[in-house]
Motif scaffolding. Structure first.
Motif, short mmCIF file in Angstrom:
data_model
loop_
_atom_site.label_atom_id
_atom_site.label_comp_id
_atom_site.label_asym_id
_atom_site.label_seq_id
_atom_site.Cartn_x
_atom_site.Cartn_y
_atom_site.Cartn_z
N UNK A 110 40.70 2.21 47.51
CA UNK A 110 40.39 3.13 48.18
C UNK A 110 39.22 2.87 49.20
N UNK A 111 38.62 1.84 49.02
CA UNK A 111 37.44 1.31 49.89
C UNK A 111 38.09 1.15 51.32
N UNK A 112 39.10 0.62 51.45
CA UNK A 112 39.62 0.36 52.85
C UNK A 112 39.89 1.54 53.69
N UNK A 113 40.30 2.66 53.14
CA UNK A 113 40.25 3.87 53.66
C UNK A 113 38.83 4.35 54.29
N UNK A 114 38.00 4.19 53.25
CA UNK A 114 36.59 4.59 53.73
C UNK A 114 35.87 3.80 54.85
N UNK A 115 36.06 2.67 54.64
CA UNK A 115 35.38 1.60 55.73
C UNK A 115 36.05 1.62 57.16
N UNK A 116 37.60 2.08 57.01
CA UNK A 116 38.06 2.10 58.30
C UNK A 116 37.57 3.45 58.79
N UNK A 117 37.42 4.38 58.20
CA UNK A 117 37.23 5.65 58.95
C UNK A 117 35.44 5.58 59.22
N UNK A 118 34.65 4.74 58.71
CA UNK A 118 33.40 4.62 58.97
C UNK A 118 33.34 3.66 60.24
N UNK A 119 34.16 2.91 60.29
CA UNK A 119 34.15 1.62 61.35
C UNK A 119 34.43 2.51 62.60
N UNK A 120 35.65 3.33 62.50
CA UNK A 120 36.19 4.27 63.63
C UNK A 120 34.92 5.30 64.22
N UNK A 121 34.37 5.59 63.24
CA UNK A 121 33.04 6.53 63.77
C UNK A 121 32.05 5.85 64.49
N UNK A 122 31.68 4.70 63.89
CA UNK A 122 30.59 3.86 64.99
C UNK A 122 31.21 3.61 66.20
N UNK A 123 32.60 3.12 66.24
CA UNK A 123 33.21 3.09 67.57
C UNK A 123 33.32 4.17 68.53
N UNK A 124 33.46 5.26 67.92
CA UNK A 124 33.55 6.62 68.81
C UNK A 124 32.11 6.78 69.35
N UNK A 125 30.98 6.67 68.41
CA UNK A 125 29.81 7.08 68.87
C UNK A 125 29.25 5.94 70.07
N UNK A 126 29.55 4.82 69.88
CA UNK A 126 29.39 3.59 70.88
C UNK A 126 30.38 3.68 72.13
N UNK A 127 31.36 4.48 72.05
CA UNK A 127 32.46 4.36 73.21
C UNK A 127 33.32 3.39 73.14
N UNK A 128 33.42 2.68 72.16
CA UNK A 128 34.59 1.60 72.13
C UNK A 128 35.74 2.13 71.70
N UNK A 129 36.72 1.44 72.49
CA UNK A 129 38.25 2.03 72.30
C UNK A 129 38.97 1.13 71.34
N UNK A 130 38.52 -0.29 71.44
CA UNK A 130 39.28 -1.18 70.72
C UNK A 130 38.02 -2.34 70.10
N UNK A 131 38.45 -3.12 68.97
CA UNK A 131 37.64 -3.80 68.45
C UNK A 131 37.31 -5.06 69.59
N UNK A 132 38.29 -5.35 70.47
CA UNK A 132 38.11 -6.48 71.35
C UNK A 132 36.89 -6.18 72.35
N UNK A 133 36.52 -4.87 72.51
CA UNK A 133 35.62 -4.39 73.40
C UNK A 133 34.17 -4.86 73.15
N UNK A 134 34.08 -5.27 71.79
CA UNK A 134 32.67 -5.47 71.46
C UNK A 134 32.86 -6.96 70.56
N UNK A 135 33.94 -7.16 70.22
CA UNK A 135 33.93 -8.39 69.24
C UNK A 135 33.45 -9.65 69.68
N UNK A 136 32.51 -10.35 68.97
CA UNK A 136 31.53 -11.47 69.56
C UNK A 136 30.61 -11.23 70.32
N UNK A 137 30.45 -10.12 70.66
CA UNK A 137 29.48 -9.83 72.02
C UNK A 137 28.04 -9.43 71.27
N UNK A 138 27.62 -10.29 70.23
CA UNK A 138 26.08 -10.25 69.73
C UNK A 138 25.41 -10.39 70.90
N UNK A 139 24.24 -9.68 71.45
CA UNK A 139 23.15 -9.85 72.16
C UNK A 139 22.21 -10.93 71.50
#
Length: 312
Positions: A281-310
């Motif tokens: 069941x952890x996969x459903x929870x972490x998927x939801x939490x990741x989506x919430x973080x992306x929504x807060x940051x305005x990211x529509x896809x993983x590729x929008x931020x993947x690898x872009x550590x500052x």
């Protein structure tokens, strides 16, 4: 918004999967993973013959993770091959299965990969070069010359998608050296990291170690190792040629942990200790939490931020 991830010419619904060794020993456990919200599934690392593994107790949950010295218990190569070949016929399964092998010697690794090459398996193979918990057996991936020699032999005949699982490295020179070796080969991915080898945990009440094998020495996993895992993911993402993708493993308990691994450059994410503690069941929870973080940051896809550590 989408969590879809492209990896090795395949598309996965999300980047989350189990770490080999957790909830994947039996066909029942593998079926439960396939029925979960995991984006991908990998088998238990198999040896040529069935192995019972180390004596119990060999796994203990700790306050921030786990310690284990399992000793590669598995039901044998043929058991898992039969399973994945059967599942390949199931059109409801999205994306390929991952098949993990971990021979007890270089010779056994070659034999296992030859069998996979000759089989009808059409998924992705993971060669585990990091088995820290087999008494008397060193981790191959800490021997750079031996790793290079093995990969040369492997790629002389193995033509299917292949990734390797690595232990953590702790020196920048070691990142440089290993990346230079890996960049010579047509690897599909590098999985970083396996558990931090040979940790020790003491029960304050009994004044004793908590696991039986190797006088209590075992692989450390969970939140304890996330900073080390992130460093290894980032180090290889910035050193390996772009064709070699990264699977980030180590300390993923929340959507924020997953986000950080992706930010460091991982394309897929494997969950070990937290999956053992929480179940599929952890996969459903972490998927939801990741989506919430992306929504807060305005990211529509993983590729929008993947690898872009500052950097600072």
């Amino acid at each position: 918004m989408t969590l879809k991830t492209t990896f090795a010419h395949y598309e996965f619904s999300n980047p989350l999967m189990n770490a080999s060794g957790v909830h994947c020993m039996t066909t029942q456990e593998l079926d439960e993973l396939l029925q979960s919200q995991a984006g991908a599934v990998i088998t238990k690392s198999s040896t040529l013959e069935k192995r019972a593994g180390n004596p119990e107790p060999r796994y203990v949950d700790l306050s921030l993770g786990s310690i284990n010295s399992m000793g590669l218990p598995n039901l044998g190569f043929d058991y898992y091959l039969e399973y994945v070949l059967e599942k390949q016929k199931d059109t409801s399964i999205k994306g390929p299965l991952f098949f993990s092998v971990a021979g007890m010697s270089a010779k056994e690794n070659i034999e296992l990969l030859q069998k996979l090459q000759e089989s009808a398996f059409d998924g992705i193979t993971e060669l585990n070069l990091s088995c820290p918990n087999v008494p008397g057996k060193p981790q191959l991936a800490y021997d750079f010359e031996a790793t290079e020699a093995l990969l040369k032999e492997v790629f002389s005949f193995f033509k299917k998608p292949l990734g390797i699982k690595l232990p953590p490295y702790f020196d920048l020179v070691h990142f440089d050296t290993m990346a230079e070796i890996l960049n010579q080969f047509p690897l599909t991915y590098v999985n970083s990291v396996n558990s931090v080898g040979n940790a020790l945990f003491i029960d304050p009440d009994t004044e004793a170690v908590v696991i039986k094998p190797k006088d209590g020495f075992g692989g450390l996993g969970g939140q304890y190792i996330k900073p080390t895992a992130l460093a290894n993911v980032r180090a290889f993402y910035t050193r390996l040629k772009p064709e070699i993708k990264i699977i980030g493993t180590g300390g993923i308990v929340t959507g924020q942990d997953a986000f950080e691994h992706l930010l460091c450059g991982a394309s897929l994410l494997q969950i070990g200790t937290a999956l053992h503690q929480e179940g599929p069941a952890i996969f459903e929870r972490i998927t939801r939490e990741l989506e919430e973080i992306m929504a807060q940051k305005g990211y529509q896809s993983i590729d929008a931020f993947r690898g872009k550590l500052k950097s600072l």
